[in-house]
Design a protein around this motif. Structure first.
Motif, short mmCIF file in Angstrom:
data_model
loop_
_atom_site.label_atom_id
_atom_site.label_comp_id
_atom_site.label_asym_id
_atom_site.label_seq_id
_atom_site.Cartn_x
_atom_site.Cartn_y
_atom_site.Cartn_z
N GLY A 204 31.02 67.50 59.53
CA GLY A 204 29.75 68.22 60.27
C GLY A 204 28.45 67.81 59.74
N ARG A 205 27.49 68.35 60.31
CA ARG A 205 26.04 67.78 60.08
C ARG A 205 25.58 68.67 58.90
NH1 ARG A 205 21.20 70.06 61.99
NH2 ARG A 205 22.57 71.35 63.53
N PRO A 210 18.90 76.30 57.14
CA PRO A 210 19.59 77.44 56.52
C PRO A 210 19.97 77.75 55.09
CG PRO A 210 20.70 76.20 58.02
CD PRO A 210 19.49 75.76 57.85
N PHE A 211 20.46 76.21 54.62
CA PHE A 211 20.78 76.00 53.25
C PHE A 211 19.74 76.41 52.23
CE2 PHE A 211 21.15 73.64 49.25
CZ PHE A 211 22.26 74.33 48.72
N LEU A 212 18.43 76.18 52.65
CA LEU A 212 17.32 76.71 51.83
C LEU A 212 17.06 78.09 51.59
CD1 LEU A 212 14.60 73.56 52.47
CD2 LEU A 212 16.07 74.07 50.59
N LEU A 213 17.21 78.44 52.86
CA LEU A 213 17.05 80.13 53.05
C LEU A 213 18.20 80.86 52.20
CD1 LEU A 213 16.50 81.07 56.82
CD2 LEU A 213 14.89 81.39 54.93
N TYR A 326 27.04 75.05 54.82
CA TYR A 326 25.89 74.55 55.43
C TYR A 326 25.77 73.02 55.02
CZ TYR A 326 23.85 79.06 56.71
OH TYR A 326 23.55 80.31 57.29
N LEU A 327 26.14 72.56 54.02
CA LEU A 327 26.08 71.30 53.59
C LEU A 327 27.60 70.75 53.57
CD1 LEU A 327 23.35 71.25 50.89
CD2 LEU A 327 23.03 70.85 53.18
N PRO A 386 27.43 79.67 60.14
CA PRO A 386 28.12 78.33 60.00
C PRO A 386 28.84 78.05 61.04
CG PRO A 386 29.50 80.12 58.91
CD PRO A 386 28.22 80.89 59.32
N THR A 387 28.57 76.73 61.36
CA THR A 387 29.43 76.14 62.86
C THR A 387 30.54 75.39 62.47
OG1 THR A 387 28.18 74.11 62.32
CG2 THR A 387 26.87 75.79 63.54
N HIS A 388 30.94 74.81 61.50
CA HIS A 388 31.96 74.45 61.37
C HIS A 388 33.50 74.99 61.54
CE1 HIS A 388 32.71 75.65 57.13
NE2 HIS A 388 34.02 74.79 57.43
#
Length: 404
Positions: A204-205, A210-213, A326-327, A386-388
């Motif tokens: 995943g990318r 969003p991670f900083l949020l 997110y990461l 989250p997308t994954h």
């Protein structure tokens, strides 16, 4: 027992079996983070430090645990570093344990800085490998996170009687658990490496915005937690007229609520989604903290302290897991930031709260902390799903979108 209950019990047992080493290791590591606020009233009362000077001791531990986190997270993403978590845990305990009997302020400050560096070494590698063992279960990750809550909880519960009886030098009595657990965790890591292939990183990318949020939300939660951990006992002693021992009971009550809130947050996330869990916890923290500040009687306020700890910690485990989602290509960096840097960053604000307490009393600190969760509420509604993981993404999608 129904089929559903049997399935839930089996899942819980499986999660505990996978996570038990990490639960105990996280509890021991974060015991020493909890030992610092538990000892601060005794530095004030025995050595006559001002609130600002005492807050500086909390700042030393925070600087040590916060500043190295990004570098250690990057290293944990590139190399196994199986020794890093056990060595960090041991250093955290030795530094914090020696700070109490240290001969002067400067020596105590340096030892707490070294203890914080040990905490910084533990969290990125531990968060990465705990997620490896947890898989995609928010409940399993909540067990890992609740280990940290248990450590904070046990610190005042175990340390306060020793500090009342023996003085602030009694912190040295708590060095052995760090050495023992460090050795146990090192053996576990070696066995795990010998019997399992390294897990491939989740595809995943990486989504930095969003991670900083999410990191900002973690910092807000951390400011509240550090503020409460540092000043709740002083509030009970200085404003509600409680004894030193009962001030430690108040801190313990808040941390008991934190344990319950972390476990509850994992269950909510597996059912309602991670974003809704963050939003629920952030909203609930506002009235819970106001209630704590408003109750004028020290015994009745203990129930409010439990409730406030529960609300503040509902998002805790979710912040760690969602950060790794997110990461997905940087689990060590994600856990180092959300579990280490962002959590420790709250301690950077403690000296500001200490200045406020010196001028207006510890009750003014609790008044300010009632307002801070509003920032987390606003940020929580800006987070994307989250997308994954399709299941999690669907759970966190607004109902109006699902119905269309």
């Amino acid at each position: 027992m129904s089929v559903i209950d049997e399935h839930s019990a089996a899942q819980a047992d499986s999660a505990w079996h996978r996570m038990r080493y990490w639960v105990f290791a996280h509890a021991v590591d974060d015991f020493y983070q909890g030992l610092v606020p538990a000892a601060i009233p005794f530095f004030v009362l025995e050595r006559h430090y001002s609130y600002t000077a005492a807050s500086g001791l909390a700042l030393a531990a925070t600087l040590g645990s916060a500043l190295p986190q990004p570098i250690l997270g990057l290293l944990a993403d590139r190399r196994p570093l199986l020794w890093l978590a056990p060595a960090g845990l041991t250093a955290a305990g030795v530094g914090a344990g020696l700070a109490g009997p240290a001969p002067g302020y400067a020596a105590a400050w340096i030892l707490l800085l070294l203890s914080g560096i040990g905490v910084a070494a533990f969290h990125p590698a531990a968060g990465r490998d705990a997620r490896r063992d947890a898989g995609d279960s928010a409940t399993a990750m909540s067990l890992f996170a609740v280990g940290g809550n248990l450590g904070f909880f046990l610190a005042p519960a175990l340390a306060t009687p020793a500090l009342v009886t023996l003085g602030v030098g009694a912190t040295a009595c708590f060095i052995p658990p760090a050495v023992l657990m460090g050795a146990v965790l090192w053996r576990y890591q070696q066995r795990r490496a010998a019997t399992h292939r390294p897990a491939a990183q989740t595809g995943g990318r990486d989504r930095w915005a969003p991670f900083l949020l999410l990191t900002a939300i973690a910092v807000v939660r951390s400011v509240i937690a550090f503020g409460m951990n540092t000043f709740i006992a002083l509030y009970w002693i200085g404003h509600l007229g409680a004894s030193r021992g009962f001030g430690g009971v108040a801190l313990t009550a808040f941390l008991v609520g934190g344990v319950l809130g972390t476990l509850l947050g994992g269950r909510i996330a597996d059912r309602a989604g991670m974003l809704r869990t963050i939003q629920i916890g952030s909203i609930a923290a506002v009235p819970a903290l106001i209630l704590l500040r408003a109750v004028p009687e020290q015994h009745l306020a203990l129930a409010a302290a439990v409730l406030a700890g529960l609300a503040v910690n509902i998002p805790f485990a979710v912040l760690v897991k969602l950060g790794q989602d997110y990461l997905p290509g940087r689990p060590g960096t994600a856990s180092g930031v959300t579990l280490g840097l962002a959590v420790s960053a709250g301690g950077l604000f403690v000296p500001v709260l200490g200045v406020l307490a010196d001028h207006r009393g510890p009750q003014s600190v609790l008044t300010v902390l009632c307002l801070i969760p509003v920032a987390a509420v606003i940020l929580g509604f800006l987070l994307p799903p989250p997308t994954h993981d399709r299941r999690s993404a669907r759970a966190d999608t607004p109902l109006s979108t699902l119905d269309s």
